[in-house]
Design an enzyme around this catalytic site. Sequence first.
Site, PDB file in Angstrom:
ATOM      1  N   ARG A 187       0.807  -1.078   0.065  1.00  0.00           N
ATOM      2  CA  ARG A 187      -0.130  -0.051  -0.196  1.00  0.00           C
ATOM      3  C   ARG A 187       0.825   1.145  -0.031  1.00  0.00           C
ATOM      4  O   ARG A 187       0.470   2.194   0.356  1.00  0.00           O
ATOM      5  CB  ARG A 187      -1.107   0.106   1.312  1.00  0.00           C
ATOM      6  CG  ARG A 187      -1.906  -1.263   1.277  1.00  0.00           C
ATOM      7  CD  ARG A 187      -3.220  -0.924   1.963  1.00  0.00           C
ATOM      8  NE  ARG A 187      -4.335  -2.229   1.700  1.00  0.00           N
ATOM      9  CZ  ARG A 187      -5.121  -2.178   1.054  1.00  0.00           C
ATOM     10  NH1 ARG A 187      -5.207  -1.392   0.048  1.00  0.00           N
ATOM     11  NH2 ARG A 187      -5.787  -3.193   0.917  1.00  0.00           N
ATOM     12  N   LEU A 188       2.119   1.218  -0.244  1.00  0.00           N
ATOM     13  CA  LEU A 188       2.826   2.291  -0.770  1.00  0.00           C
ATOM     14  C   LEU A 188       2.632   2.880  -1.931  1.00  0.00           C
ATOM     15  O   LEU A 188       3.568   2.915  -2.717  1.00  0.00           O
ATOM     16  CB  LEU A 188       4.231   1.969  -0.373  1.00  0.00           C
ATOM     17  CG  LEU A 188       4.661   1.554   1.213  1.00  0.00           C
ATOM     18  CD1 LEU A 188       5.933   1.101   1.317  1.00  0.00           C
ATOM     19  CD2 LEU A 188       4.244   2.642   2.022  1.00  0.00           C
TER      20      LEU A 188
END
Length: 210
Positions: A187-188
Amino acid sequence: MSTSHDGLPEDANGPADEEAPYELFQRWFEEASSSELNDPNAMALATAGADGLPDVRMVLLKHHDSRGFVFFTNTTSVKGRELAENMQASGVLHWKSLRRQVRFRGPVESVTPEESDAYFASRARDSRIGAWASRQSSPLAARKLLEDAVEAETRRFEGQEVPRPAYWTGYRIRPVYLEFWSDRPFRLHDRVVFTRMSSQGPWEQGRLHP
């Protein structure tokens, strides 16, 4: 300027070329057109009337260029009435196959009658007849009433071209904000934004935390 594998600028802070966000959108849209199973031009459109309460629904993005993003609808529909009260909107396209999305927002303008005529004429004949038969967003007591209206309009226009109803037109969102989102592990995600003070002003670009 160096770019990542998906075309996003690695160094995304500062002034941007006027065409930069639209060239990037066109590149992503072409890739989505080759990879999405259905409707790569499906767009969630959000509008809000005078009461400020937002509405969102799926429409089809029918044209895009450096002027903005165009969709067509019945002006008596909910979105048409809300736009009459508040000519601002936002949209988002999500391409699951590419794990990307683009969202934008800005003031809205009506397209020219010539643009509306040209697109209406390109639609399937039954869709053009449907535009006359449907009182979009108004209550419908029974499905058969709509089917009867379609039959009546089919008979009315038998043997002739189906013209565009005066209440059917196009709208163009003139973005002041454009965000390109690309999925990344854990989720970066990568988020590159283009912003400007007005729909005719110069673009600034930057990057947001995921």
